[in-house]
Write an enzyme that holds these catalytic residues in place. Structure first.
Site, PDB file in Angstrom:
ATOM      1  N   SER A   1       0.836  -1.188   0.000  1.00 51.86           N
ATOM      2  CA  SER A   1       0.000   0.000   0.000  1.00 51.86           C
ATOM      3  C   SER A   1       0.874   1.242   0.000  1.00 51.86           C
ATOM      4  O   SER A   1       1.986   1.233   0.525  1.00 51.86           O
ATOM      5  CB  SER A   1      -0.919   0.000   1.228  1.00 51.86           C
ATOM      6  OG  SER A   1      -1.854   1.054   1.150  1.00 51.86           O
ATOM      7  N   ASP A   2       0.364   2.291  -0.622  1.00 48.48           N
ATOM      8  CA  ASP A   2       1.057   3.568  -0.613  1.00 48.48           C
ATOM      9  C   ASP A   2       0.005   4.659  -0.674  1.00 48.48           C
ATOM     10  O   ASP A   2      -1.093   4.440  -1.189  1.00 48.48           O
ATOM     11  CB  ASP A   2       2.018   3.692  -1.801  1.00 48.48           C
ATOM     12  CG  ASP A   2       2.957   4.861  -1.638  1.00 48.48           C
ATOM     13  OD1 ASP A   2       3.866   4.778  -0.780  1.00 48.48           O
ATOM     14  OD2 ASP A   2       2.785   5.873  -2.338  1.00 48.48           O
ATOM     15  N   GLN A   3       0.339   5.829  -0.152  1.00 45.46           N
ATOM     16  CA  GLN A   3      -0.646   6.903  -0.102  1.00 45.46           C
ATOM     17  C   GLN A   3       0.012   8.257  -0.322  1.00 45.46           C
ATOM     18  O   GLN A   3       1.125   8.495   0.140  1.00 45.46           O
ATOM     19  CB  GLN A   3      -1.340   6.902   1.259  1.00 45.46           C
ATOM     20  CG  GLN A   3      -2.424   7.958   1.411  1.00 45.46           C
ATOM     21  CD  GLN A   3      -3.043   7.915   2.788  1.00 45.46           C
ATOM     22  OE1 GLN A   3      -2.393   8.229   3.776  1.00 45.46           O
ATOM     23  NE2 GLN A   3      -4.291   7.516   2.855  1.00 45.46           N
TER      24      GLN A   3
ATOM     25  N   GLY B   1      -3.025   3.624  -2.854  1.00 50.25           N
ATOM     26  CA  GLY B   1      -2.806   2.483  -3.725  1.00 50.25           C
ATOM     27  C   GLY B   1      -2.796   1.216  -2.888  1.00 50.25           C
ATOM     28  O   GLY B   1      -2.257   1.197  -1.784  1.00 50.25           O
TER      29      GLY B   1
END
Length: 193
Positions: free
Chosen positions: A69-71, A106
Site C-alpha cells: 500500500s502507498d498513499q 494504492g
C-alpha cells in the site's frame, strides 16, 4: 499448506488497520525507492508503489498473499508528502484550510506462488474547516503528526480540523482500504469472515 498473509509495510497505522480483521499476518519492510517518476500522476505513483512494495517482499515468502500500500495527499494538484517537522506541517495545514483535498491510496495484493497481482487506487476526500494560525499551532503541538501525509491523524485529535469526508472506506484515509482488501483476499479464496 495454508497461505501466509504478509503486510509489506512497517507502518504502525497500516498494521493497526489490518489487525482489525483478526487475521494472523507477518510484516516485512519493503526496500523500494519511492521517488516519483517524471510526469507521473498521483494515482499512477501510488498504484506503482503499492505493487512495487508487495513485489519487493514476495521473494522472501514461498506461499503468501502479500499486501502493498502507498498513499499521497493532493492539494490543488500538488502532491504532499510527510511534513517531517512543525514548519512544514504548519504550511501544509495552512494551505489546506477551507479546502477539499484528496488522498489517493494504492493497494496491491500479490500471490507469491502464482504471481497473480491485483491492484487499485482508492480516493478519499477531506473537507477542511477554516483554520486559524492558533488552531493549527495548537493541533500540531498536541498531536505532532509529522510522519503523516497531509499533517494530520484523522483517527485522533485531527478530527477537529474537518467539516466532512467523502469516500468509500474511512480506513483508506489512514492508509489501508480494508473493504477493497477483503474483496481482493476473497478472490484468492482467503476467507476473512
Amino acid at each position: 499448506m495454508s497461505q501466509t498473509l504478509v503486510l509489506a509495510s512497517t507502518s504502525p497505522f497500516r498494521k493497526m488497520l489490518l489487525e482489525k480483521l483478526h487475521l494472523q499476518f507477518a510484516t516485512a519492510k519493503p526496500n523500494v525507492d519511492e521517488t516519483p517518476l517524471a510526469r507521473e500522476t498521483a494515482v499512477e505513483l501510488v498504484e506503482r508503489l503499492a505493487v512495487a512494495k508487495a513485489a519487493a517482499v514476495c521473494p522472501a515468502y514461498e506461499n503468501a498473499l502479500v499486501i502493498g500500500s502507498d498513499q499521497v495527499c493532493v492539494n490543488n494538484g500538488v502532491i504532499l508528502g510527510k511534513p517531517g517537522n512543525f514548519d512544514n506541517a504548519f504550511q501544509q495545514l495552512k494551505a489546506a484550510s477551507g479546502k477539499k483535498i484528496t488522498f489517493y491510496t494504492g493497494l496491491a495484493l500479490i500471490n507469491s506462488q502464482t504471481g497473480k497481482t491485483q491492484s487499485l487506487v482508492e480516493p478519499y476526500v477531506v473537507q477542511f474547516r477554516e483554520l486559524s494560525d492558533d488552531m493549527i499551532t495548537n493541533y500540531l503541538n498536541k498531536e505532532q503528526p509529522f510522519n503523516c501525509a497531509g499533517s494530520f491523524k484523522s483517527e485522533g485529535y485531527g478530527i477537529a480540523l474537518f467539516e466532512g469526508f467523502e469516500g468509500k472506506d474511512p480506513n483508506s484515509l489512514i492508509g489501508l482500504p480494508l473493504i477493497s482488501l477483503i474483496k481482493m483476499l476473497e478472490k484468492e479464496d482467503f476467507a476473512v469472515i
